[in-house]
Enzyme design. Structure first.
Site, PDB file in Angstrom:
ATOM      1  N   LYS A  22       0.698  75.144 -68.714  1.00 25.70           N
ATOM      2  CA  LYS A  22       1.111  75.308 -67.305  1.00 25.70           C
ATOM      3  C   LYS A  22       0.624  76.664 -66.782  1.00 25.70           C
ATOM      4  O   LYS A  22       0.046  76.754 -65.701  1.00 25.70           O
ATOM      5  CB  LYS A  22       2.625  75.244 -67.203  1.00 25.70           C
ATOM      6  N   ASN A  23       0.833  77.718 -67.574  1.00 26.39           N
ATOM      7  CA  ASN A  23       0.558  79.070 -67.084  1.00 26.39           C
ATOM      8  C   ASN A  23      -0.914  79.459 -67.134  1.00 26.39           C
ATOM      9  O   ASN A  23      -1.278  80.549 -66.704  1.00 26.39           O
ATOM     10  CB  ASN A  23       1.425  80.085 -67.831  1.00 26.39           C
ATOM     11  N   CYS A 115      14.459  85.077 -58.615  1.00 29.89           N
ATOM     12  CA  CYS A 115      14.728  83.753 -59.212  1.00 29.89           C
ATOM     13  C   CYS A 115      15.829  83.959 -60.235  1.00 29.89           C
ATOM     14  O   CYS A 115      16.331  85.066 -60.425  1.00 29.89           O
ATOM     15  CB  CYS A 115      13.466  83.168 -59.815  1.00 29.89           C
ATOM     16  N   ARG A 120      11.811  89.928 -60.125  1.00 33.62           N
ATOM     17  CA  ARG A 120      10.402  89.506 -60.182  1.00 33.62           C
ATOM     18  C   ARG A 120       9.615  89.973 -58.950  1.00 33.62           C
ATOM     19  O   ARG A 120       9.065  89.185 -58.196  1.00 33.62           O
ATOM     20  CB  ARG A 120      10.323  88.007 -60.386  1.00 33.62           C
ATOM     21  N   ASP A 303       9.065  83.846 -73.050  1.00 36.28           N
ATOM     22  CA  ASP A 303       9.257  82.407 -72.765  1.00 36.28           C
ATOM     23  C   ASP A 303       9.732  81.631 -73.986  1.00 36.28           C
ATOM     24  O   ASP A 303      10.011  80.438 -73.873  1.00 36.28           O
ATOM     25  CB  ASP A 303       7.960  81.790 -72.237  1.00 36.28           C
ATOM     26  N   ARG A 395       9.617  71.192 -64.549  1.00 33.48           N
ATOM     27  CA  ARG A 395       8.643  72.122 -63.964  1.00 33.48           C
ATOM     28  C   ARG A 395       7.619  72.542 -65.018  1.00 33.48           C
ATOM     29  O   ARG A 395       6.480  72.842 -64.703  1.00 33.48           O
ATOM     30  CB  ARG A 395       9.354  73.377 -63.454  1.00 33.48           C
TER      31      ARG A 395
END
Ligand code: EPZ
Length: 421
Positions: A22-23, A115, A120, A303, A395
């Site tokens: 994803k990243n 968030c 952030r 993460d 997500r």
């Protein structure tokens, strides 16, 4: 809203293939804005964040054709606004800022706001773009940016920011002259973006190290690229294998992207073997607690912190976890405590006393990796666990419950019945 229901106590066995990262996919899709033409990307994961990014690129004038060959034609890009309603659902939208400035000389991007895991800020993105000659204003919650032609500069980031480094790499690729980014982030996803920019004709050196040098060019060309595998999904599946005392081959991952995670799995007592098609994780004895401090790559990834908290709860002995990247990344702790985990949080540090069997409960996801930790907890808890608000999970994970079920987990997604009316 969907929920996931898991019956705990089943050992995971077999092989599972990880999806694309994803990243890596998010910044790489944004890089297509730099090019008058159609680029094609393979191994793009099917995730809600990718769908959102596709919608944003369409709003900017791209023709987006999702699929196994994910095509983005940015020939007709002329819009330059990333609206609040899209940015607030996905902070990575801020990654269009650099490419739009480089391509159109203008950008109007909503500030992402905070968030669940922290404030952030994007001050480093903005400082770097100003160094490249952009004129920035903050107007009604938006960054208004203009630049006739970005020009190369030496930028020293106060912190190694992943998307900040990516924004600046993309902006510098079309700037006039040479840019040096110091204290750059070194994540594998940044290296993958670097490979894409090089294929497009950019001239970069040092990508993947703390000093990146980019010599700007006048034009970039469309390319084809295969996204790297998702190291965080791979790490999550490895933890699932370890805590269920299973035997799982995680296929398609790159061990070099997971060195810190593999080292900690071994320290916890897992057997981790590098095989031809992937990484095999087995646990035959007891798991023991490990101490974790999250760091920028190649350190232990933030993460993976929530996932290792579940391993710590399932292991015997004590573990001390220290989260140095985000100021509020312990939202999963309260939910795990409701399942019986013994966790004491003091600022950035969480002390986990293992050895208690978690008990199934109804729990609520709050952010992406917290929701992954609740799924992992459900795999080892006694009885049934229901995880609500799994849109957080969707997500960043492509059908995680299906992947776990293929390994023997008793896990299913329950969609709300459509109301009769
Ligand atoms: C990226 O977020 C990832 N997201 C995150 O993954 C990941 O947790 C994070 O990097 C750290 O590895 C994507 O790549 C889309 P940062 P990013 O800028 O770029 C501070 C997931 O679960 N900072 O590297 O937003 C910031 O507050 C997500 O997949 C500034 O102070 O993270 C944080 O403390 C969650 N000013 C630290 O730097 C800035 O301008 C690292 O943030 C930028 C960041």
């Amino acid at each position: 809203m969907d929920k996931i229901v898991i019956e705990g106590g089943h050992r995971l066995k077999g092989a599972v293939r990880v999806s694309g990262a994803k990243n890596a996919a998010l910044p790489i899709l944004c890089s297509s804005l730099l090019v008058r033409g159609a680029s094609v990307f393979h191994n793009v994961p099917k995730l809600n964040d990718i769908t959102t990014m596709g919608r944003l690129l369409e709003r900017l004038g791209c023709v987006v054709t999702p699929g196994r060959a994910f095509r983005v034609d940015a020939t007709g890009v002329e819009q330059f606004e990333a609206p609040y309603e899209l940015v607030k659902t996905m902070r990575a939208s801020v990654l269009v800022l650099g490419p739009l400035l480089a391509r159109l000389g203008r950008a109007r991007v909503s500030l992402p706001g905070g968030c669940a895991i922290g404030a952030r800020p994007i001050d480093q993105h903005l400082k770097g773009l100003e160094a490249l000659g952009a004129k920035l204003q903050l107007v009604h919650g938006y960054v208004e940016a203009r630049a006739k032609r970005l020009r190369g500069a030496r930028i020293v980031c106060d912190v190694p920011t992943v998307t900040g480094t990516e924004n600046l790499m993309m902006a510098a690729a079309l700037a006039k002259g040479v840019t040096v980014i110091e204290n750059a982030a070194c994540e594998p996803e940044i290296e993958d973006l670097g490979r894409v920019l090089e294929k497009m004709g950019a001239r970069l050196s040092g990508v993947g190290t703390k000093v990146i040098e980019i010599e700007g060019v006048d034009e970039l060309r469309p390319i084809e690229h295969t996204i790297i595998p998702d190291r965080i999904e791979a790490g999550t599946l490895m933890v699932a294998a370890a805590i269920t005392r299973g035997d799982v081959l995680v296929e398609g991952c790159v061990p070099e992207h997971l060195e810190a995670v593999i080292a900690k799995l071994r320290a916890a007592g897992a057997e981790v073997d590098l095989e031809a098609t992937g990484v095999r994780v087995r646990v035959r004895g007891e798991l023991r607690g490990v101490d974790i401090t999250t760091q920028p790559h190649p350190g232990f990834p933030t993460d993976m912190q929530a996932q290792f908290m579940v391993l710590a709860a399932a292991a015997s002995g004590q573990s001390v976890l220290t989260e140095t990247i985000f100021e509020n990344r312990y939202m999963h702790v309260q939910e795990l405590a409701r399942m019986g985990a013994d966790i004491h949080v003091d600022g950035r540090t969480a002390i986990v006393r293992g050895g208690t069997r978690l008990a199934g409960a109804t729990v609520m996801a709050t952010d992406l990796r917290a929701s992954a930790s609740l799924v992992l907890a459900g795999l080892v808890a006694s009885g049934k666990t229901e995880i609500l608000r799994v849109y957080h999970l969707d997500r960043g994970y492509d059908q995680l419950e299906k992947k776990l079920r293929s390994l023997g987990a008793v896990a299913r997604r329950v969609r709300p019945r459509k109301s009769a009316a």
